[in-house]
Motif scaffolding. Structure first.
Motif, PDB file in Angstrom:
ATOM      1  N   ASP A 218       0.955  -1.368   0.027  1.00  0.00           N
ATOM      2  CA  ASP A 218       0.060   0.100   0.070  1.00  0.00           C
ATOM      3  C   ASP A 218       0.850   1.218  -0.123  1.00  0.00           C
ATOM      4  OD1 ASP A 218      -1.877   2.030   0.598  1.00  0.00           O
ATOM      5  OD2 ASP A 218      -2.052   1.427   2.759  1.00  0.00           O
ATOM      6  N   ALA A 219       0.899   1.996  -0.986  1.00  0.00           N
ATOM      7  CA  ALA A 219       1.747   3.104  -1.464  1.00  0.00           C
ATOM      8  C   ALA A 219       0.987   4.335  -0.630  1.00  0.00           C
ATOM      9  CB  ALA A 219       2.144   3.548  -2.649  1.00  0.00           C
ATOM     10  N   ASN A 220      -0.067   4.640  -0.603  1.00  0.00           N
ATOM     11  CA  ASN A 220      -0.499   5.826   0.155  1.00  0.00           C
ATOM     12  C   ASN A 220      -1.167   5.795   1.313  1.00  0.00           C
ATOM     13  OD1 ASN A 220      -3.121   4.538  -0.787  1.00  0.00           O
ATOM     14  ND2 ASN A 220      -3.992   6.343  -1.662  1.00  0.00           N
TER      15      ASN A 220
ATOM     16  N   ASP B 169      -3.702   3.965   2.484  1.00  0.00           N
ATOM     17  CA  ASP B 169      -5.000   3.779   2.945  1.00  0.00           C
ATOM     18  C   ASP B 169      -5.550   2.339   3.331  1.00  0.00           C
ATOM     19  OD1 ASP B 169      -5.215   2.785   0.455  1.00  0.00           O
ATOM     20  OD2 ASP B 169      -6.541   3.675  -0.530  1.00  0.00           O
TER      21      ASP B 169
ATOM     22  N   ILE C 247      -5.122  -0.271   1.592  1.00  0.00           N
ATOM     23  CA  ILE C 247      -5.337  -1.028   0.333  1.00  0.00           C
ATOM     24  C   ILE C 247      -4.199  -0.965  -0.506  1.00  0.00           C
ATOM     25  CG2 ILE C 247      -6.984  -1.451  -1.766  1.00  0.00           C
ATOM     26  CD1 ILE C 247      -9.185   0.177  -0.135  1.00  0.00           C
ATOM     27  N   GLY C 248      -3.588  -2.205  -0.938  1.00  0.00           N
ATOM     28  CA  GLY C 248      -2.666  -2.158  -1.786  1.00  0.00           C
ATOM     29  C   GLY C 248      -2.930  -1.574  -3.218  1.00  0.00           C
ATOM     30  N   ASP C 249      -2.137  -1.095  -3.802  1.00  0.00           N
ATOM     31  CA  ASP C 249      -2.139  -0.204  -4.926  1.00  0.00           C
ATOM     32  C   ASP C 249      -0.956  -0.463  -6.026  1.00  0.00           C
ATOM     33  OD1 ASP C 249      -0.338   1.409  -4.021  1.00  0.00           O
ATOM     34  OD2 ASP C 249      -1.589   2.347  -2.717  1.00  0.00           O
TER      35      ASP C 249
ATOM     36  N   ARG D 176      -8.429   4.090  -6.668  1.00  0.00           N
ATOM     37  CA  ARG D 176      -7.984   3.749  -5.465  1.00  0.00           C
ATOM     38  C   ARG D 176      -6.472   2.871  -5.572  1.00  0.00           C
ATOM     39  NH1 ARG D 176     -12.912   0.395  -3.537  1.00  0.00           N
ATOM     40  NH2 ARG D 176     -12.944   0.115  -5.862  1.00  0.00           N
TER      41      ARG D 176
HETATM   42 CA    CA Z   1      -3.495   2.370  -1.150  1.00  0.00          CA
END
Ligand code: CA
Ligand code: GLC
Length: 562
Positions: free
Chosen positions: A32-34, A36, A38-40, A85
């Motif tokens: 999860d970079a950001n 939140d 959730i992986g992205d 997302r």
């Molecule tokens: Ca994310």
């Protein structure tokens, strides 16, 4: 002279899709970079070196299109873009370029059997009302019985419950039913409507034009239904009117022609849960390049079962052009360590044969499961064809069986009336750093994308405390780790001649199998006394076991064939 020419031509590695190893990325759970929770795709790009240094040839991204996520993104609301997302189109482009710069192919997931109830076509079909052309893109029917209150036939959803859901009209009155082979949020398309085929042609071209190297095709044997939608004699059994209808092959001939029109080498790989002989029909000349072999994954860890399954698959290949895609793990089955280590299964909660074979729960001997999973991996990597790995197996992760019930997200859990736990346990966000919050799943405040979230949200599925023991950082520098073993195994596979046929060696043991492929001999002992290598096999070059302390191993020897 002519011998030399032949030798140099055959020493060229064949086209990548005939032998490559692909790493499956369940994007929501990789990184999860950001922040939140959730992986992205930014997270995938940030940790792409982990994949590149494993030594694979490509990645397959599970669906990352806009979706209400009733079924982990397999309910697609828009096939043409990436969900914000996951970072939207800029994140896709950055990842594509980063993957290609490392020589990795990029496969996307195509979901052609159904979309989401939030797809524009389905919304319009609902709004347009019974009999409208817009309804003809899906499978709407009137109900049976008084007032149409009973479903149009007795088909069951793969996830449990009826395969039909009834709509309520704008006046509050119940009206038609629509077919969904999976969750009610996933209406099946009507592939006899040419608009559907045209739409998917556009989808394929859109992503090929954007540089993707192929697609994994979701439930590739389900799109065509028997036109009469007949009742099933046994609604709990297989559905021969919806799976493997002959007309489905026309779709693949069309897509193959479309893919062949591109100059680069594209690959289409079908998810087909059929016995090897029927699955092989999907890779006949002019159809798909690869088809998953799920038969091996459904076997107990047993020498005779493995040999019979591999033989069945190879026998089925005689009239095909494509190759098998071997796999022992995915986002749909319990992880191999757990399947092979299950010593005391709970009473089955389902009659679904596939679920019984691939998602049985119970007490697990993790050490035994790990030894067997490593042996099975090394064996799989010696087979002719391609191989697919699922994120986290290179860390030796077992299934997370003990997720809190309220955390479960798989629609199987609800639709089975909380009797079948489903697939969340293989989808738990990966552990990267033993001592970091979320085991390093979220990249932390220093990452440029993190500014959007001042405080990191918890991962979308909770990680158990024992994940620390499996974290990538603890394994990185340990030559005895599962991660180090995966890297060695993938490196060794590169020396195998992809064109070499498999020849069984008769070793007179019920608990072991051995075969030759070109210069290599692959031997697997399934929980039994060791086997001494014959001198003509040459020296051992890699083993899944730790010397002396295991009865379960696969090893390769190599010596030029006589
Ligand atoms: Ca994310
Ligand atoms: C495939 C996917 C699975 C999904 C189903 C419906 O089997 O792998 O995750 O739930 O199709 O799209």
């Amino acid at each position: 002279m002519s011998d030399n020419i032949t030798a140099s031509a055959s020493s060229e590695r064949p086209t990548w899709w005939r032998h490559g190893v692909v790493y499956q990325l369940y994007v929501r759970s990789y990184t999860d970079a950001n922040g939140d929770g959730i992986g992205d795709l930014g997270g995938v790009a940030a940790r792409l070196d982990h994949i590149a240094t494993l030594g694979v040839d490509g990645v397959w991204l599970n669906p990352c299109y806009p979706s209400p996520n009733r079924d982990g993104g397999y309910d697609v609301a828009d096939y043409t873009v990436i969900d914000e997302r996951y970072g939207g189109m800029p994140a896709f482009e950055a990842l594509r370029d980063a993957a290609h710069a490392r020589g990795l192919k990029l496969l996307m997931d195509l979901v052609p059997n159904h979309c989401s109830t939030e797809h524009d076509w389905f919304r319009r079909a609902v709004a347009a009302g019974p009999g409208a052309d817009e309804r003809g893109r899906f499978i709407f029917r009137d109900g049976r019985g008084a007032g149409g209150s009973q479903p149009p036939n007795n088909w069951r959803s793969t996830f449990g419950g009826p395969a039909w859901t009834r709509l309520t009209g704008p006046d509050g009155e119940p009206e038609q039913w629509y077919l969904h082979s999976f969750d009610a949020g996933q209406p099946d398309f009507d592939w006899s409507n040419p608009e559907v085929a045209d739409m998917f042609d556009d989808v394929l071209r859109t992503w090929f034009d954007r540089g993707v190297d192929g697609f994994r095709i979701d439930v590739a044997y389900a799109m065509v239904k028997h036109p009469d939608l007949p009742d099933l004699d046994d609604p709990a059994g297989e559905n021969p009117y919806s799976w493997n209808q002959p007309g489905v092959h026309d779709i693949f001939r069309r897509w193959r022609a479309l893919a062949d029109a591109y100059e680069r080498e594209l690959a289409l790989v079908g998810e087909v849960w059929l016995p090897p002989a029927e699955a092989a029909d999907y890779i006949r000349p002019g159809e798909l390049h690869q088809v998953f072999n799920f038969d091996l994954l459904q076997q107990e860890f047993d020498a005779r079962a493995f040999r019979a399954s591999i033989t069945d698959c190879l026998d089925a290949l005689k009239h095909v052009e494509g190759v098998p895609a071997w796999t022992l793990n995915s986002h749909d089955v319990h992880r191999a360590v757990t399947r092979y280590g299950l010593t005391d299964p709970e009473p089955p909660a389902t009659a679904d044969l596939n679920a019984l074979r691939t998602r049985a729960r119970g007490v697990v001997d993790v050490q035994l499961g790990t030894e067997r999973a490593k042996a099975a991996l090394l064996l799989m990597l010696a087979l002719p064809g391609t191989a697919y790995l699922y994120q986290g197996e290179e860390l030796g992760l077992p299934e997370v069986q003990d997720l809190p019930d309220e955390a479960r997200r798989d629609p199987i859990w609800e639709r089975s009336g909380h009797t079948e736990h489903g697939r969340d346990g293989s989808r738990v966000p990966l552990p990267w750093r033993a001592d970091a919050p979320d085991f390093g799943f979220s990249l932390g405040p220093d990452h440029p994308e993190h500014a959007q979230h001042t405080e990191a949200e918890p991962p979308w599925l909770p990680q158990p405390a024992w994940f620390a023991d499996y974290s990538a950082d603890r394994q990185e520098s340990d030559p005895r780790s599962v991660l180090a073993f995966y890297r060695r195994a993938l490196r060794e596979r590169r020396n195998l001649d992809p064109d070499a046929p498999l020849a069984w060696l008769e070793i007179q043991r019920d608990d072991a199998i051995a075969f030759r492929r070109g210069d290599y001999v692959c031997v697997t002992v399934f929980d039994g006394p060791p086997i001494d290598a014959l001198p003509q096999w040459g020296p051992a070059v890699i083993s899944s076991g730790t010397a002396g302390d295991t009865r379960t191993t696969t090893w390769y020897c190599t010596a030029p064939a006589e």
